[in-house]
Design a protein around this motif. Structure first.
Motif, PDB file in Angstrom:
ATOM      1  N   TYR A  57      19.697  69.918  87.801  1.00 34.56           N
ATOM      2  CA  TYR A  57      18.582  70.111  88.723  1.00 34.56           C
ATOM      3  C   TYR A  57      19.112  70.501  90.101  1.00 34.56           C
ATOM      4  CZ  TYR A  57      14.483  69.171  91.585  1.00 34.56           C
ATOM      5  OH  TYR A  57      13.440  69.289  92.464  1.00 34.56           O
ATOM      6  N   GLU A  58      20.136  69.810  90.555  1.00 40.68           N
ATOM      7  CA  GLU A  58      20.711  70.119  91.860  1.00 40.68           C
ATOM      8  C   GLU A  58      21.268  71.547  91.892  1.00 40.68           C
ATOM      9  OE1 GLU A  58      20.644  68.427  94.709  1.00 40.68           O
ATOM     10  OE2 GLU A  58      19.424  66.908  93.728  1.00 40.68           O
ATOM     11  N   GLU A  59      21.852  71.986  90.798  1.00 39.74           N
ATOM     12  CA  GLU A  59      22.366  73.355  90.733  1.00 39.74           C
ATOM     13  C   GLU A  59      21.225  74.371  90.836  1.00 39.74           C
ATOM     14  OE1 GLU A  59      24.934  76.402  90.751  1.00 39.74           O
ATOM     15  OE2 GLU A  59      25.519  74.303  90.824  1.00 39.74           O
ATOM     16  N   ARG A  60      20.139  74.112  90.140  1.00 44.10           N
ATOM     17  CA  ARG A  60      18.969  74.997  90.217  1.00 44.10           C
ATOM     18  C   ARG A  60      18.392  75.002  91.636  1.00 44.10           C
ATOM     19  NH1 ARG A  60      20.497  76.385  85.832  1.00 44.10           N
ATOM     20  NH2 ARG A  60      19.606  75.949  83.808  1.00 44.10           N
ATOM     21  N   LEU A  61      18.349  73.819  92.248  1.00 47.21           N
ATOM     22  CA  LEU A  61      17.826  73.705  93.603  1.00 47.21           C
ATOM     23  C   LEU A  61      18.688  74.502  94.579  1.00 47.21           C
ATOM     24  CD1 LEU A  61      15.610  72.388  95.281  1.00 47.21           C
ATOM     25  CD2 LEU A  61      17.094  70.398  95.542  1.00 47.21           C
ATOM     26  N   LYS A  62      19.990  74.431  94.401  1.00 49.50           N
ATOM     27  CA  LYS A  62      20.907  75.202  95.246  1.00 49.50           C
ATOM     28  C   LYS A  62      20.649  76.701  95.080  1.00 49.50           C
ATOM     29  CE  LYS A  62      25.861  75.825  95.996  1.00 49.50           C
ATOM     30  NZ  LYS A  62      27.207  75.447  95.558  1.00 49.50           N
ATOM     31  N   GLN A  63      20.440  77.153  93.837  1.00 52.99           N
ATOM     32  CA  GLN A  63      20.139  78.560  93.585  1.00 52.99           C
ATOM     33  C   GLN A  63      18.818  78.950  94.249  1.00 52.99           C
ATOM     34  OE1 GLN A  63      20.107  78.598  89.319  1.00 52.99           O
ATOM     35  NE2 GLN A  63      22.273  79.142  89.164  1.00 52.99           N
ATOM     36  N   GLY A  64      17.820  78.072  94.146  1.00 49.25           N
ATOM     37  CA  GLY A  64      16.524  78.343  94.760  1.00 49.25           C
ATOM     38  C   GLY A  64      16.615  78.472  96.264  1.00 49.25           C
ATOM     39  N   ARG A  65      17.395  77.595  96.874  1.00 48.44           N
ATOM     40  CA  ARG A  65      17.554  77.656  98.330  1.00 48.44           C
ATOM     41  C   ARG A  65      18.292  78.920  98.759  1.00 48.44           C
ATOM     42  NH1 ARG A  65      18.820  71.267  98.925  1.00 48.44           N
ATOM     43  NH2 ARG A  65      16.644  70.599  99.103  1.00 48.44           N
ATOM     44  N   THR A  66      19.255  79.340  97.956  1.00 50.76           N
ATOM     45  CA  THR A  66      19.970  80.584  98.244  1.00 50.76           C
ATOM     46  C   THR A  66      19.012  81.770  98.168  1.00 50.76           C
ATOM     47  OG1 THR A  66      22.027  79.671  97.362  1.00 50.76           O
ATOM     48  CG2 THR A  66      21.883  82.065  97.526  1.00 50.76           C
ATOM     49  N   LEU A  67      18.150  81.773  97.157  1.00 53.26           N
ATOM     50  CA  LEU A  67      17.163  82.851  97.031  1.00 53.26           C
ATOM     51  C   LEU A  67      16.185  82.834  98.200  1.00 53.26           C
ATOM     52  CD1 LEU A  67      16.511  82.659  93.193  1.00 53.26           C
ATOM     53  CD2 LEU A  67      17.640  84.515  94.422  1.00 53.26           C
ATOM     54  N   LYS A  68      15.799  81.639  98.651  1.00 51.59           N
ATOM     55  CA  LYS A  68      14.885  81.544  99.792  1.00 51.59           C
ATOM     56  C   LYS A  68      15.543  82.125 101.048  1.00 51.59           C
ATOM     57  CE  LYS A  68      12.495  78.685 102.994  1.00 51.59           C
ATOM     58  NZ  LYS A  68      13.118  78.096 104.139  1.00 51.59           N
ATOM     59  N   LYS A  69      16.850  81.887 101.214  1.00 50.10           N
ATOM     60  CA  LYS A  69      17.566  82.465 102.353  1.00 50.10           C
ATOM     61  C   LYS A  69      17.543  83.984 102.293  1.00 50.10           C
ATOM     62  CE  LYS A  69      20.687  78.614 103.198  1.00 50.10           C
ATOM     63  NZ  LYS A  69      22.077  78.130 103.146  1.00 50.10           N
ATOM     64  N   GLN A  70      17.669  84.534 101.072  1.00 49.04           N
ATOM     65  CA  GLN A  70      17.592  85.986 100.916  1.00 49.04           C
ATOM     66  C   GLN A  70      16.215  86.490 101.328  1.00 49.04           C
ATOM     67  OE1 GLN A  70      18.626  86.948  96.887  1.00 49.04           O
ATOM     68  NE2 GLN A  70      20.783  86.462  97.156  1.00 49.04           N
ATOM     69  N   LEU A  71      15.172  85.764 100.924  1.00 46.46           N
ATOM     70  CA  LEU A  71      13.811  86.154 101.312  1.00 46.46           C
ATOM     71  C   LEU A  71      13.650  86.105 102.825  1.00 46.46           C
ATOM     72  CD1 LEU A  71      11.548  84.346  98.698  1.00 46.46           C
ATOM     73  CD2 LEU A  71      11.877  86.801  98.976  1.00 46.46           C
ATOM     74  N   THR A  72      14.185  85.070 103.442  1.00 40.99           N
ATOM     75  CA  THR A  72      14.082  84.934 104.891  1.00 40.99           C
ATOM     76  C   THR A  72      14.773  86.101 105.592  1.00 40.99           C
ATOM     77  OG1 THR A  72      14.022  82.535 104.665  1.00 40.99           O
ATOM     78  CG2 THR A  72      14.554  83.397 106.835  1.00 40.99           C
ATOM     79  N   MET A  73      15.931  86.500 105.069  1.00 37.21           N
ATOM     80  CA  MET A  73      16.635  87.638 105.667  1.00 37.21           C
ATOM     81  C   MET A  73      15.836  88.931 105.486  1.00 37.21           C
ATOM     82  SD  MET A  73      20.713  86.955 105.040  1.00 37.21           S
ATOM     83  CE  MET A  73      20.627  87.282 103.308  1.00 37.21           C
TER      84      MET A  73
END
Length: 83
Positions: A23-39
């Protein structure tokens, strides 16, 4: 018989640990994707309006898929988008 109980407890605890780390690994991936969206959006406010580039829609779809795989979609999305 005395050995069986600690063995079962150990296996159970290991399975819980494995689920948590996945779950933590998926959450880390999700947060990385959110950073891409923010950029891509150029701000901290991330929303989808329908007039987005295919790349933005693809990233949103990946986050939704990760949320579904996580086992608790609502909590996952809350943790990704509110943190």
């Amino acid at each position: 018989m005395k050995l069986l109980i600690p063995l079962v407890v150990t296996i159970f605890l290991l399975s819980l640990t494995a689920c948590t780390s996945e779950y933590e690994e998926r959450l880390k991936q999700g947060r990385t994707l959110k950073k891409q969206l923010t950029m891509l959006h150029g701000s901290d406010v991330v929303s989808i309006s329908g007039n987005e580039e295919p790349e933005v829609i693809e990233i949103y779809n990946e986050i939704i898929l990760l949320a579904k795989v996580s086992g608790n979609e609502e909590l996952f999305l809350k943790e990704v988008f509110e943190n």
